[in-house]
Design a protein around this motif. Sequence first.
Motif, short mmCIF file in Angstrom:
data_model
loop_
_atom_site.label_atom_id
_atom_site.label_comp_id
_atom_site.label_asym_id
_atom_site.label_seq_id
_atom_site.Cartn_x
_atom_site.Cartn_y
_atom_site.Cartn_z
N ALA A 59 -2.80 41.35 -107.06
CA ALA A 59 -2.13 40.32 -107.86
C ALA A 59 -1.21 40.96 -108.90
CB ALA A 59 -3.16 39.43 -108.54
N THR A 61 0.37 43.90 -108.66
CA THR A 61 1.57 44.46 -108.04
C THR A 61 2.56 43.37 -107.63
OG1 THR A 61 0.54 44.48 -105.83
CG2 THR A 61 0.28 46.45 -107.17
N ILE A 62 2.04 42.14 -107.42
CA ILE A 62 2.92 41.04 -107.02
C ILE A 62 3.55 40.37 -108.24
CG2 ILE A 62 2.97 38.75 -105.93
CD1 ILE A 62 0.75 39.78 -104.05
N SER A 63 2.76 40.17 -109.30
CA SER A 63 3.25 39.38 -110.42
C SER A 63 3.25 40.09 -111.77
CB SER A 63 2.41 38.10 -110.55
OG SER A 63 1.04 38.42 -110.78
N GLY A 64 2.58 41.24 -111.87
CA GLY A 64 2.49 41.92 -113.15
C GLY A 64 3.82 42.36 -113.71
N HIS A 65 4.79 42.61 -112.82
CA HIS A 65 6.10 43.08 -113.28
C HIS A 65 6.82 42.03 -114.13
CE1 HIS A 65 7.21 40.55 -109.92
NE2 HIS A 65 8.47 40.64 -110.27
N ARG A 66 6.43 40.76 -113.97
CA ARG A 66 7.08 39.70 -114.75
C ARG A 66 6.77 39.86 -116.24
NH1 ARG A 66 8.90 35.74 -111.29
NH2 ARG A 66 8.08 35.86 -109.16
N ARG A 70 9.52 40.81 -119.16
CA ARG A 70 9.68 39.84 -120.25
C ARG A 70 9.51 40.49 -121.63
NH1 ARG A 70 9.65 34.35 -120.55
NH2 ARG A 70 8.92 33.41 -122.51
N LYS A 190 13.94 41.46 -112.70
CA LYS A 190 12.96 40.80 -111.84
C LYS A 190 13.53 40.70 -110.42
CE LYS A 190 11.27 37.88 -115.62
NZ LYS A 190 11.07 36.49 -116.09
N PRO A 192 12.03 40.73 -106.00
CA PRO A 192 10.86 40.78 -105.12
C PRO A 192 10.75 42.10 -104.38
CG PRO A 192 12.60 39.53 -104.07
CD PRO A 192 13.09 39.87 -105.46
N GLU A 326 10.44 48.34 -109.25
CA GLU A 326 10.33 47.70 -107.94
C GLU A 326 9.80 48.65 -106.89
OE1 GLU A 326 10.63 44.45 -107.81
OE2 GLU A 326 10.99 44.72 -109.94
N ARG A 329 6.22 49.32 -107.61
CA ARG A 329 5.40 48.19 -107.19
C ARG A 329 5.08 48.26 -105.70
NH1 ARG A 329 8.60 43.30 -107.87
NH2 ARG A 329 6.77 42.23 -107.00
#
Length: 398
Positions: A59, A61-66, A70, A190, A192, A326, A329
């Motif tokens: 989770a 690696t999928i969303s932590g970069h947000r 920020r 950001k 994908p 990216e 990730r």
Amino acid sequence: MSSTKRTIKSMNALFTGMSFLFIGNSLIVSSVGVILKDSGMSEIAIGVISSCFFIGALAATISGHRIISRVGHIRSFGIFAALFAIASLLHSFFDNLYLWSIFRLLLGFCYYGVLMVIESWLNEKAKNSVRSRVLSFYEVVYYLASGIGVLIIALDLEKHSVFVLGACLIMFSTLPLYLIRIKEPLLPQKSPISLPKIFDIVPLALVTSFIAGMLVNGFFAMASVFILLQGFTAQGVSYFIACAMLGGFLAQMTIGSISDKLGRKFAIMLCAGVGFCSMLLFAIFDLPLFMQCALAIFLGGGIFCLYALALARANDMLKDKSKTVELGRAVLFCYSLGSLFAPLGLGILMQQFGFQGFSWFYLACLGFCLLFAINKPNILKSKKYKGAPGNMAMFNES
């Protein structure tokens, strides 16, 4: 002063903070197997609960970069560390295994979020010519600090004390970044992950990262069970894991230079080969604890270097430094995906075949890694490498 030393010196605060983070994480993660085994849990149940940590990692690696995009690297480090400490403390208030699974998931999310911060930071600051040596120093810090955390297990602390001490260490890791002036990287954009396109360019990096996740985190999750099933004590667990960490530490002293001079492929093959030969001896002979600890040094030297080598190989292809998060990730995603499967797979094998299931699992993974690397070009001499930057447009696609 060499370029490597200048790069490391510019990030002293980061390395100091991560040291405390790794001590606390190692203490918490490695203690769980002992705590659950002492409570009478089966190998499969231990594997399932351990796997929850890596569901959280996926989770992250999928969303932590947000979060990083920020608020930036330093604040993200603090956020993830604070949540990690809270999840650690909650373990000591509840004995419900379902809640422990949730806490483990939160631990995995926070820990891998911090790893994203650290590794993207390191890769942005390090040039290709010294990247492996900088990452090797990072790995040295990791294994030295984690080894200290593992040795604390030998003190046979109460469950409550383990989680409180771990939380304190995690929170202390944030202080150097707040107290010492340090220039953080620019906020990443950001975008994908496109794993198929990344795999097309750096397949060896992603496969090695996946296998490293299975080997390293399978070790931390189930090595304690491997030793306990042979009739040894928690102290034996501590010594065995610490010796493996020592092997990782010693290997990192030289593998960075070997990798920078002879190529990532050669270094990956060397590490996989050493690990395979070491584990083969575990599978063939019935060894006393002191011999297993000695072999663990070579096993650790083989498996604990693979992730840094995978990360270095992947980043050699990257020219746009704004894309380090990216790419990191993608490599971390594969690593955490392998980590997710390892505890459950090991739990099933060890339930069926006893402690020998641990050995066969490692032989299969290391053998595959070695064979896969043999058929890939050396990135330092590859013609594809010279033209690779043009393929990095994948990171700009939505």
